[in-house]
Design a protein around this motif. Structure first.
Motif, PDB file in Angstrom:
ATOM      1  N   GLY A  80      -4.938  12.320  -2.145  1.00 44.09           N
ATOM      2  CA  GLY A  80      -5.610  13.572  -2.369  1.00 44.09           C
ATOM      3  C   GLY A  80      -5.332  14.221  -3.363  1.00 44.09           C
ATOM      4  O   GLY A  80      -4.138  14.010  -3.949  1.00 44.09           O
ATOM      5  N   ASP A  81      -5.852  15.499  -3.624  1.00 41.90           N
ATOM      6  CA  ASP A  81      -5.388  16.360  -4.681  1.00 41.90           C
ATOM      7  C   ASP A  81      -4.705  17.720  -4.114  1.00 41.90           C
ATOM      8  O   ASP A  81      -4.353  18.551  -4.846  1.00 41.90           O
ATOM      9  N   THR A  97      -8.370  17.448   4.463  1.00 41.75           N
ATOM     10  CA  THR A  97      -8.806  18.456   3.347  1.00 41.75           C
ATOM     11  C   THR A  97      -7.789  18.125   2.345  1.00 41.75           C
ATOM     12  O   THR A  97      -7.605  19.110   1.437  1.00 41.75           O
ATOM     13  N   GLY A  98      -7.225  17.070   2.284  1.00 41.68           N
ATOM     14  CA  GLY A  98      -6.655  16.592   1.013  1.00 41.68           C
ATOM     15  C   GLY A  98      -5.173  17.019   1.009  1.00 41.68           C
ATOM     16  O   GLY A  98      -4.623  16.935   0.018  1.00 41.68           O
ATOM     17  N   LYS A  99      -4.764  17.402   2.242  1.00 45.92           N
ATOM     18  CA  LYS A  99      -3.376  17.803   2.408  1.00 45.92           C
ATOM     19  C   LYS A  99      -2.304  16.838   2.499  1.00 45.92           C
ATOM     20  O   LYS A  99      -2.689  15.785   2.907  1.00 45.92           O
ATOM     21  N   HIS A 100      -0.976  16.869   2.241  1.00 49.04           N
ATOM     22  CA  HIS A 100       0.090  15.813   2.432  1.00 49.04           C
ATOM     23  C   HIS A 100       0.326  15.759   3.838  1.00 49.04           C
ATOM     24  O   HIS A 100       0.366  16.726   4.678  1.00 49.04           O
ATOM     25  N   ASP A 117      -8.718   7.944  -4.679  1.00 53.03           N
ATOM     26  CA  ASP A 117      -8.481   9.297  -4.850  1.00 53.03           C
ATOM     27  C   ASP A 117      -9.380  10.179  -4.461  1.00 53.03           C
ATOM     28  O   ASP A 117     -10.475  10.498  -4.772  1.00 53.03           O
ATOM     29  N   TYR A 118      -9.178  10.663  -3.002  1.00 48.06           N
ATOM     30  CA  TYR A 118     -10.037  11.265  -2.272  1.00 48.06           C
ATOM     31  C   TYR A 118     -10.387  12.578  -2.190  1.00 48.06           C
ATOM     32  O   TYR A 118     -10.937  13.650  -1.857  1.00 48.06           O
ATOM     33  N   GLY A 119      -9.646  13.235  -3.258  1.00 47.53           N
ATOM     34  CA  GLY A 119      -9.752  14.655  -3.628  1.00 47.53           C
ATOM     35  C   GLY A 119      -9.283  15.735  -2.596  1.00 47.53           C
ATOM     36  O   GLY A 119      -8.426  15.721  -2.000  1.00 47.53           O
ATOM     37  N   ASP A 120     -10.355  16.595  -2.381  1.00 41.29           N
ATOM     38  CA  ASP A 120     -10.033  17.438  -1.027  1.00 41.29           C
ATOM     39  C   ASP A 120     -10.240  16.963   0.244  1.00 41.29           C
ATOM     40  O   ASP A 120     -10.492  17.605   1.228  1.00 41.29           O
ATOM     41  N   GLY A 121     -10.513  15.485   0.124  1.00 37.74           N
ATOM     42  CA  GLY A 121     -10.765  14.932   1.552  1.00 37.74           C
ATOM     43  C   GLY A 121     -12.102  15.008   2.248  1.00 37.74           C
ATOM     44  O   GLY A 121     -12.398  14.383   3.165  1.00 37.74           O
ATOM     45  N   SER A 122     -12.878  16.001   1.715  1.00 34.65           N
ATOM     46  CA  SER A 122     -14.279  16.180   2.384  1.00 34.65           C
ATOM     47  C   SER A 122     -15.176  14.805   2.281  1.00 34.65           C
ATOM     48  O   SER A 122     -15.888  14.768   3.408  1.00 34.65           O
ATOM     49  N   GLY A 180       0.746  -1.095   0.069  1.00 35.31           N
ATOM     50  CA  GLY A 180       0.011   0.018   0.128  1.00 35.31           C
ATOM     51  C   GLY A 180       0.932   1.495  -0.016  1.00 35.31           C
ATOM     52  O   GLY A 180       1.910   1.204   0.612  1.00 35.31           O
ATOM     53  N   SER A 181       0.298   2.083  -0.757  1.00 44.40           N
ATOM     54  CA  SER A 181       1.082   3.527  -0.769  1.00 44.40           C
ATOM     55  C   SER A 181      -0.101   4.701  -0.359  1.00 44.40           C
ATOM     56  O   SER A 181      -1.269   4.726  -0.842  1.00 44.40           O
ATOM     57  N   PHE A 182       0.450   5.429   0.497  1.00 44.52           N
ATOM     58  CA  PHE A 182      -0.330   6.619   1.199  1.00 44.52           C
ATOM     59  C   PHE A 182       0.486   7.844   0.639  1.00 44.52           C
ATOM     60  O   PHE A 182       1.416   8.148   1.264  1.00 44.52           O
ATOM     61  N   SER A 183       0.049   8.323  -0.383  1.00 45.14           N
ATOM     62  CA  SER A 183       0.398   9.852  -1.157  1.00 45.14           C
ATOM     63  C   SER A 183       1.638   9.411  -1.352  1.00 45.14           C
ATOM     64  O   SER A 183       2.702  10.302  -1.106  1.00 45.14           O
ATOM     65  N   GLY A 184       2.269   8.388  -1.804  1.00 45.88           N
ATOM     66  CA  GLY A 184       3.458   8.006  -2.091  1.00 45.88           C
ATOM     67  C   GLY A 184       4.198   8.733  -3.465  1.00 45.88           C
ATOM     68  O   GLY A 184       3.518   9.051  -4.377  1.00 45.88           O
ATOM     69  N   GLY A 185       5.590   8.875  -3.339  1.00 48.68           N
ATOM     70  CA  GLY A 185       6.263   9.398  -4.661  1.00 48.68           C
ATOM     71  C   GLY A 185       6.525   8.402  -5.385  1.00 48.68           C
ATOM     72  O   GLY A 185       7.677   7.716  -5.368  1.00 48.68           O
ATOM     73  N   LEU A 186       5.796   8.054  -6.529  1.00 48.65           N
ATOM     74  CA  LEU A 186       6.180   6.631  -6.937  1.00 48.65           C
ATOM     75  C   LEU A 186       6.656   6.769  -8.686  1.00 48.65           C
ATOM     76  O   LEU A 186       7.023   5.674  -9.261  1.00 48.65           O
TER      77      LEU A 186
END
Length: 352
Positions: free
Chosen positions: A273-274, A325-328, A313-318, A203-209
């Motif tokens: 997120g985005d 809020t979709g931040k790193h 892909d949860y976008g802005d996290g809402s 699993g990758s959580f916001s990984g730099g792939l």
């Protein structure tokens, strides 16, 4: 539930059954597999679920340190199931989680990340030190004062059998998973692609792939130069070699996004997120937005290869988690990522 008896695991692999200590202390660890224990496990709090131990290894005998770290001493954080001490010879699957940059495994936030999504779950979580800039790789050209920097060898060849020897694990591919956040997401895919026989799920959580991305290369190079990533800093070519053509062969070869074929038959999950509103907390917003771009590249390669995977892909996290809020590196987002990932693991890995 998928089950594997302790007897079957022991018989097949010839492993002893480590016993719980009667005094309520965490399990005692024995040196082995190239690791020397320099501090035995200690509980981090009165809940007695998570402990920290410290080891040394010749694969990474020194490293760039963050405040409070001692170069060459590697913290390993372990979170046990609540019933581990009273479950006799029961064996559990192991989830290895790799921290991001510049982070360390032994933080209060990481403890929440390991404990909260695993309440009532028969799963051991192990989080090793990866340094602020280790990048979960065997470095190409470490500077003289830090040679060698073989993080991959340390974790895959030493730590995994060391954990299996000292805890009641299910020591097979079907009982083992790896994940990570940011730099650790890169590491998780990197490890699973290099050693697919070790892990049943990645699993990758916001990984730099995507190391072919110039933005991702710039981010890696920045970690070599920023004092906040650890002291001392290191040359820009220390980890993967020169980042420019035609000298960038290692960057290309080690890029997870383009080498997903090795994951065929492995469970795969990615979360991103985005960045949400890029004007709010812009550094973390932009970091997440660009990490997402590398995840899209990996997703496209998985689709082209016909490899089943989960892509959140949860976008802005809402719609993902309260407070996300979709931040790193945003803890509410990561907790939701982990809770979802653990549910996937328990539907796939062998467990009690």
């Amino acid at each position: 539930m998928k089950k594997l008896t302790a007897l079957a695991a022991i018989t097949a692999l010839g492993l002893p059954v480590p016993t719980a200590r009667a005094d309520g202390a965490p399990p005692a660890f024995t040196d082995g597999h190239g690791l020397t224990v320099v501090a035995q496990p200690r509980w981090v709090d009165h809940n007695e679920r998570t402990f920290v131990l410290t080891v040394r290894t010749g694969q990474v005998p020194a490293y760039s340190v963050l405040p409070g770290q001692v170069s060459g001493e590697h913290s390993v954080v372990v979170t046990l199931p609540e019933d581990y001490a009273v479950s006799g010879a029961t064996r559990y699957p192991v989830h290895y989680h790799l921290h991001g940059h510049p982070d360390r495994p032994d933080t209060a936030a990481n403890q929440r990340l390991f404990e909260e999504p695993t309440v009532g779950v028969p799963l051991i979580t192990v989080a090793p030190n990866g340094s602020g800039r280790g990048w979960y790789s065997n470095w190409v050209a470490p500077p003289a004062g830090l040679r060698p920097q073989n993080w991959e060898n340390f974790h895959l060849d030493q730590l995994i059998p060391f954990i299996d020897a000292n805890l009641r694990t299910i020591p097979t591919r079907d009982g083992r998973a790896v994940s990570g956040h940011s730099m650790g997401g890169f590491g998780a895919f990197h490890y699973a692609e290099h050693r697919p026989e070790l892990f049943g799920y990645v699993g990758s959580f916001s990984g730099g792939l995507d190391l072919l991305s110039q933005e991702q290369r710039a981010a890696v190079v920045a970690t070599t130069q920023l004092p906040g990533s650890g002291t001392p800093t290191v040359p820009v070519d220390a980890i993967f070699g020169p980042p420019v053509w035609p000298l960038d062969g290692v960057w290309n070869a080690q890029s997870p996004a383009q080498h997903v074929g090795a994951l065929r038959g492995t469970g795969v999950a990615m979360y991103t997120g985005d960045g949400g509103d890029l004007l709010v907390d812009p550094v973390r917003a932009v970091t997440e937005n660009r990490a997402r771009a590398t995840n899209l590249v990996a997703r496209d390669h998985l689709l082209a290869a016909g490899i089943p995977h989960t892509f959140v892909d949860y976008g802005d996290g809402s719609g993902w988690a309260e407070g996300c809020t979709g931040k790193h590196a945003q803890l509410p987002c990561l907790l939701a990522d982990m809770e979802h990932f653990v549910s996937l693991l328990m539907g796939t890995l062998t467990h009690p």
